[in-house]
Design an enzyme around this catalytic site. Structure first.
Site, short mmCIF file in Angstrom:
data_model
loop_
_atom_site.label_atom_id
_atom_site.label_comp_id
_atom_site.label_asym_id
_atom_site.label_seq_id
_atom_site.Cartn_x
_atom_site.Cartn_y
_atom_site.Cartn_z
N ASN A 9 21.43 55.86 8.31
CA ASN A 9 20.88 54.85 8.38
C ASN A 9 19.21 55.69 9.19
OD1 ASN A 9 19.25 52.94 9.70
ND2 ASN A 9 20.64 51.82 11.41
N LYS A 11 16.96 54.46 10.88
CA LYS A 11 15.59 54.00 11.66
C LYS A 11 14.02 54.37 11.09
CE LYS A 11 20.51 53.84 14.54
NZ LYS A 11 20.77 53.83 16.02
N HIS A 93 21.24 44.58 11.47
CA HIS A 93 21.88 45.48 12.21
C HIS A 93 21.37 45.40 13.84
CE1 HIS A 93 21.78 49.30 13.85
NE2 HIS A 93 21.92 50.23 12.95
N GLU A 95 19.80 46.22 15.98
CA GLU A 95 18.51 46.63 17.08
C GLU A 95 17.66 45.56 16.54
OE1 GLU A 95 18.19 50.63 15.37
OE2 GLU A 95 20.03 51.71 17.02
N GLU A 165 29.75 47.70 13.39
CA GLU A 165 29.14 48.58 14.38
C GLU A 165 28.95 48.11 16.29
OE1 GLU A 165 26.17 51.82 11.84
OE2 GLU A 165 25.42 49.57 12.57
N GLY A 171 24.59 55.14 18.95
CA GLY A 171 23.83 56.39 19.27
C GLY A 171 24.67 56.86 20.80
N SER A 211 28.68 56.10 15.95
CA SER A 211 28.60 57.78 16.42
C SER A 211 29.43 58.70 15.65
CB SER A 211 28.81 57.67 18.41
OG SER A 211 28.18 57.30 19.22
C1 PEP Z 1 24.06 52.79 12.98
O1 PEP Z 1 22.23 53.53 12.84
O2 PEP Z 1 23.95 52.20 12.76
C2 PEP Z 1 24.51 54.08 13.90
C3 PEP Z 1 25.76 53.53 14.05
O3 PEP Z 1 23.75 54.67 14.20
P1 PEP Z 1 24.72 56.43 15.22
O4 PEP Z 1 25.35 56.89 14.24
O5 PEP Z 1 24.33 57.32 15.58
O6 PEP Z 1 25.53 56.23 16.41
#
Ligand code: PEP
Length: 249
Positions: A9, A11, A93, A95, A165, A171, A211
């Site tokens: 992803n 972003k 998501h 965000e 998630e 992040g 992560s």
């Molecule tokens: C995400 O953006 O869905 C995500 C899991 O980010 P990260 O891997 O950076 O934690």
């Protein structure tokens, strides 16, 4: 046996030229394997161009709107994605939910519009740190899943990919332990069984996101109820992306 689906992803990172360069470098190094789907969800402005250069990597969108067309400035529609032959779209998501105020009802409408167009929704769910610490993760996720799948028939439900998630692991470098991730993904499978039946629960793909890196992907994907990963930061660097999708299971 369920497939594994590993999706980056991006972003709001990279320009169009950087994205094309990345895909050109990486695409032929992705080990094609019938058991693994390797994808990248790119910003919508680059969907058309990267779609032309990706042969092994499945290009996904990061969002869409559920209406076919109309006065919805700034949005992209399902027919627009269909025209580009996009096969996966991330919806809900955290965000999008937290920063842009998306509701479960909107996410449900997006899922329905995508399924009607034969595009696979990657439907995200997951709890905040506060919810996690108060022990309410499962109730939270159950509510998101129940509303996200509302009115979706069994034969369509099994096509949806669920991405669990935990927001506290996105992040932050804080990865849920494989055991925590497994426990919640197992509960999600049970929730799906409760809404539908054992067959749908057995077939549906559930990713973990938060992560994930080349160093920890194997431990996470070794878990019985985790069928893939949605990866932010670690999908932005070429070697690291390859380390994810070419992980040795
Ligand atoms: C995400 O953006 O869905 C995500 C899991 O980010 P990260 O891997 O950076 O934690």
């Amino acid at each position: 046996m369920r497939k594994k689906i590993i999706v980056g992803n991006w972003k709001m990172f990279k320009t169009n030229s950087q994205a094309i360069e990345f895909i050109k470098t990486v695409d032929s190094k992705v080990k094609v394997n019938k058991d693994i789907i390797a994808g990248i969800a790119v910003p919508s402005i680059m969907l058309s161009d990267v779609q032309k250069v990706a042969k092994n990597i499945v290009i996904s969108a990061q969002n869409c709107y559920f209406e076919k067309e109309g006065a919805f400035t700034g949005e992209i529609s399902v027919p627009m994605l269909q025209d580009l032959k996009i096969k996966y779209v991330v919806i809900g998501h955290s965000e999008r939910r937290d920063i842009f105020g998306e509701t479960d009802e909107m996410i449900n409408n997006k899922a329905k519009s995508l399924l009607a167009a034969n595009i696979t929704p990657i439907l995200c769910c997951g709890e905040s740190l506060e919810t996690y610490e108060s022990g309410k993760t499962i109730a939270w996720v159950k509510n998101q899943i129940t509303k996200g799948f509302a009115g979706i028939a069994e034969q369509d439900a099994k096509k949806i990919v669920i991405a669990y998630e935990p927001i506290w692991a996105i992040g932050t470098g804080k990865v849920a332990t494989p055991q925590i991730a497994q426990n919640v993904c197992k509960e999600i499978r049970d929730i799906i069984k409760g809404i539908y039946n054992q067959e749908v629960a057995n077939e549906i793909l559930i990713q973990y996101g938060g992560s994930v890196k080349p160093e920890n992907i194997k431990d996470i994907l070794d878990q019985a109820d985790i069928d893939g990963a949605l990866v932010g930061g670690a999908s932005l660097i070429e070697d690291s992306y390859l380390g994810l999708v070419n992980y040795k299971g």
